[in-house]
Scaffold this motif. Structure first.
Motif, PDB file in Angstrom:
ATOM      1  N   GLY A   1       0.814  -1.211   0.000  1.00  0.00           N
ATOM      2  CA  GLY A   1       0.000   0.000   0.000  1.00  0.00           C
ATOM      3  C   GLY A   1       0.844   1.255   0.000  1.00  0.00           C
ATOM      4  N   GLY A   2       0.206   2.388  -0.264  1.00  0.00           N
ATOM      5  CA  GLY A   2       0.904   3.670  -0.251  1.00  0.00           C
ATOM      6  C   GLY A   2       0.464   4.567  -1.380  1.00  0.00           C
ATOM      7  N   TYR A   3       1.104   5.721  -1.466  1.00  0.00           N
ATOM      8  CA  TYR A   3       0.829   6.693  -2.528  1.00  0.00           C
ATOM      9  C   TYR A   3       1.238   6.124  -3.882  1.00  0.00           C
ATOM     10  CZ  TYR A   3       1.797  10.640  -5.623  1.00  0.00           C
ATOM     11  OH  TYR A   3       1.854  11.467  -6.708  1.00  0.00           O
ATOM     12  N   VAL A   4       0.377   6.297  -4.888  1.00  0.00           N
ATOM     13  CA  VAL A   4       0.671   5.771  -6.225  1.00  0.00           C
ATOM     14  C   VAL A   4       1.265   6.881  -7.101  1.00  0.00           C
ATOM     15  CG1 VAL A   4      -0.293   4.765  -8.334  1.00  0.00           C
ATOM     16  CG2 VAL A   4      -1.138   4.027  -6.096  1.00  0.00           C
ATOM     17  N   GLY A   5       2.409   6.595  -7.683  1.00  0.00           N
ATOM     18  CA  GLY A   5       3.046   7.563  -8.570  1.00  0.00           C
ATOM     19  C   GLY A   5       4.052   6.859  -9.463  1.00  0.00           C
TER      20      GLY A   5
ATOM     21  N   HIS B   1       6.413   6.621 -13.299  1.00  0.00           N
ATOM     22  CA  HIS B   1       6.145   6.348 -14.710  1.00  0.00           C
ATOM     23  C   HIS B   1       5.429   5.025 -14.921  1.00  0.00           C
ATOM     24  CE1 HIS B   1       6.725   6.215 -19.015  1.00  0.00           C
ATOM     25  NE2 HIS B   1       7.459   5.126 -18.924  1.00  0.00           N
ATOM     26  N   LEU B   2       5.745   4.034 -14.079  1.00  0.00           N
ATOM     27  CA  LEU B   2       5.159   2.707 -14.222  1.00  0.00           C
ATOM     28  C   LEU B   2       4.069   2.416 -13.189  1.00  0.00           C
ATOM     29  CD1 LEU B   2       8.338   0.596 -15.065  1.00  0.00           C
ATOM     30  CD2 LEU B   2       6.518   1.294 -16.611  1.00  0.00           C
ATOM     31  N   ALA B   3       3.517   3.434 -12.571  1.00  0.00           N
ATOM     32  CA  ALA B   3       2.390   3.301 -11.633  1.00  0.00           C
ATOM     33  C   ALA B   3       2.685   2.298 -10.526  1.00  0.00           C
ATOM     34  CB  ALA B   3       1.114   2.917 -12.361  1.00  0.00           C
ATOM     35  N   ALA B   4       3.231   2.812  -9.425  1.00  0.00           N
ATOM     36  CA  ALA B   4       3.575   1.952  -8.300  1.00  0.00           C
ATOM     37  C   ALA B   4       3.393   2.724  -7.002  1.00  0.00           C
ATOM     38  CB  ALA B   4       5.020   1.470  -8.421  1.00  0.00           C
ATOM     39  N   THR B   5       3.268   1.979  -5.893  1.00  0.00           N
ATOM     40  CA  THR B   5       3.175   2.631  -4.597  1.00  0.00           C
ATOM     41  C   THR B   5       4.568   2.991  -4.110  1.00  0.00           C
ATOM     42  OG1 THR B   5       3.145   0.468  -3.510  1.00  0.00           O
ATOM     43  CG2 THR B   5       1.022   1.499  -3.959  1.00  0.00           C
ATOM     44  N   MET B   6       4.662   4.111  -3.433  1.00  0.00           N
ATOM     45  CA  MET B   6       5.939   4.600  -2.919  1.00  0.00           C
ATOM     46  C   MET B   6       5.688   5.495  -1.722  1.00  0.00           C
ATOM     47  SD  MET B   6       6.842   7.209  -6.062  1.00  0.00           S
ATOM     48  CE  MET B   6       6.708   5.888  -7.254  1.00  0.00           C
ATOM     49  N   GLY B   7       6.740   6.068  -1.187  1.00  0.00           N
ATOM     50  CA  GLY B   7       6.601   6.941  -0.035  1.00  0.00           C
ATOM     51  C   GLY B   7       6.732   6.182   1.280  1.00  0.00           C
ATOM     52  N   ASP B   8       6.570   6.899   2.384  1.00  0.00           N
ATOM     53  CA  ASP B   8       6.804   6.331   3.710  1.00  0.00           C
ATOM     54  C   ASP B   8       5.896   5.142   4.004  1.00  0.00           C
ATOM     55  OD1 ASP B   8       8.735   8.231   4.104  1.00  0.00           O
ATOM     56  OD2 ASP B   8       7.461   9.577   5.291  1.00  0.00           O
ATOM     57  N   ALA B   9       4.625   5.243   3.611  1.00  0.00           N
ATOM     58  CA  ALA B   9       3.687   4.149   3.899  1.00  0.00           C
ATOM     59  C   ALA B   9       4.105   2.873   3.175  1.00  0.00           C
ATOM     60  CB  ALA B   9       2.273   4.551   3.495  1.00  0.00           C
ATOM     61  N   ALA B  10       4.529   3.012   1.928  1.00  0.00           N
ATOM     62  CA  ALA B  10       4.957   1.843   1.156  1.00  0.00           C
ATOM     63  C   ALA B  10       6.226   1.237   1.753  1.00  0.00           C
ATOM     64  CB  ALA B  10       5.181   2.233  -0.302  1.00  0.00           C
ATOM     65  N   VAL B  11       7.163   2.083   2.160  1.00  0.00           N
ATOM     66  CA  VAL B  11       8.401   1.593   2.767  1.00  0.00           C
ATOM     67  C   VAL B  11       8.091   0.825   4.044  1.00  0.00           C
ATOM     68  CG1 VAL B  11      10.540   2.294   3.931  1.00  0.00           C
ATOM     69  CG2 VAL B  11       9.909   3.334   1.746  1.00  0.00           C
ATOM     70  N   ARG B  12       7.214   1.384   4.899  1.00  0.00           N
ATOM     71  CA  ARG B  12       6.844   0.698   6.145  1.00  0.00           C
ATOM     72  C   ARG B  12       6.164  -0.634   5.854  1.00  0.00           C
ATOM     73  NH1 ARG B  12       5.355   5.989   7.749  1.00  0.00           N
ATOM     74  NH2 ARG B  12       3.173   5.521   7.285  1.00  0.00           N
ATOM     75  N   ASN B  13       5.348  -0.669   4.820  1.00  0.00           N
ATOM     76  CA  ASN B  13       4.652  -1.899   4.435  1.00  0.00           C
ATOM     77  C   ASN B  13       5.654  -2.980   4.016  1.00  0.00           C
ATOM     78  OD1 ASN B  13       1.772  -2.571   2.237  1.00  0.00           O
ATOM     79  ND2 ASN B  13       2.666  -3.755   3.888  1.00  0.00           N
ATOM     80  N   ILE B  14       6.629  -2.614   3.200  1.00  0.00           N
ATOM     81  CA  ILE B  14       7.645  -3.571   2.751  1.00  0.00           C
ATOM     82  C   ILE B  14       8.455  -4.088   3.934  1.00  0.00           C
ATOM     83  CG2 ILE B  14       9.780  -3.813   1.404  1.00  0.00           C
ATOM     84  CD1 ILE B  14       8.542  -1.894  -0.650  1.00  0.00           C
ATOM     85  N   GLU B  15       8.701  -3.223   4.917  1.00  0.00           N
ATOM     86  CA  GLU B  15       9.499  -3.616   6.085  1.00  0.00           C
ATOM     87  C   GLU B  15       8.843  -4.708   6.910  1.00  0.00           C
ATOM     88  OE1 GLU B  15      11.825   0.653   6.862  1.00  0.00           O
ATOM     89  OE2 GLU B  15       9.999   0.156   7.986  1.00  0.00           O
ATOM     90  N   GLN B  16       7.545  -4.944   6.704  1.00  0.00           N
ATOM     91  CA  GLN B  16       6.836  -5.992   7.443  1.00  0.00           C
ATOM     92  C   GLN B  16       7.091  -7.381   6.866  1.00  0.00           C
ATOM     93  OE1 GLN B  16       5.306  -4.846  10.251  1.00  0.00           O
ATOM     94  NE2 GLN B  16       6.171  -2.929   9.471  1.00  0.00           N
TER      95      GLN B  16
END
Length: 255
Positions: A142-146, A148-163
């Motif tokens: 999850g996270g902000y979508v942005g 060129h290739l449409a993907a989630t990024m930002g702090d929320a996405a980083v925290r999600n991956i860390e799980q």
């Protein structure tokens, strides 16, 4: 397999349409094999599957997505994806990031149900390819979508991956510079890739031969953190030598 599929495309180009039964006789293989070939080629937008056969869809393959980078160096990326698939084991847990090279690995996984996988991705395109695939257990970051290739990024996405803690990760990069490491085009993508390195036991970099050398923007990590680099047969002898000197395993697809 690839040679047979290329011959199928050539016959469709000549005839406009083909029948499964006819191709089975011509290639001396089962109709099931031909149907699987046609299903795969249809998924790649190279023909249109019909009841009992396939038809030509036009001079250019159908483009499912607007991002131009997906259709750049397509043959190289498909070759790299096929090679990368060989490093997967049944029931592996993996991360795929939002690169065009990993998109082709996702497409290859979708077409090959023989390995059951749990896949984590921040890429909407990868998620779209794999959603509903019976042999894939899919987790979207999850996270902000942005991007060129449409993907989630930002702090929320980083925290999600860390799980997550996964066996392997497959990522694309902006560049490979043996003096400084692997590089990203911008900070948001760099943060995601760094989080992936923390979450995965092994990280495979999928990079076609055009990615080697040049300048860099954001450095993701030094070369020693990479488990393997998978590239295509057009990689230069100079870069092969640099990889050897850096003690980074370089896998060349098709060799």
């Amino acid at each position: 397999m690839q040679e047979r599929r290329q011959l199928i495309l050539e016959k469709i180009k000549e005839r406009g349409s083909v029948r499964v039964a006819e191709l089975s006789r011509e290639f001396c293989c089962s109709e099931v094999t031909i149907r699987n070939d046609i299903k795969c080629l249809d998924g790649e937008g190279l023909l249109k599957r019909t009841h009992g056969g396939a038809v030509r869809i036009g001079k250019e393959p159908e483009r499912k997505y607007s991002a131009e980078s997906i259709y750049r160096h397509t043959d190289r990326k498909k070759s790299i994806a096929e090679c990368a698939y060989a490093f997967l084991e049944d029931r592996d847990t993996i991360i795929l990031d939002d690169a065009s090279s990993t998109f082709y690995l996702a497409a290859h996984i979708r077409q090959h149900p023989e390995k059951r996988l749990a896949i984590v991705t921040n890429s909407l395109l990868v998620g779209n390819e794999l959603a509903g695939t019976s042999h894939v257990e899919l987790y979207m970051v999850g996270g902000y979508v942005g991007g060129h290739l449409a993907a989630t990024m930002g702090d929320a996405a980083v925290r999600n991956i860390e799980q997550f803690c996964v066996d392997k990760a497959f990522i694309g990069v902006h560049g490979i510079n043996f003096d400084v490491g692997i590089t990203s085009i911008a900070t948001p993508q760099m943060q995601i890739k760094r989080a992936i390195f923390e979450a995965a036991k092994e990280v495979y970099v999928l990079a076609d031969s055009s990615k080697f050398g040049g300048g860099y923007l954001s450095v993701i990590c030094p070369m020693r953190d990479v488990h393997k680099i998978i590239t295509d047969h057009e990689v230069s002898a100079e870069n092969i030598k640099k990889a050897q000197e850096a003690r980074v395993p370089l896998v060349i697809a098709g060799r």
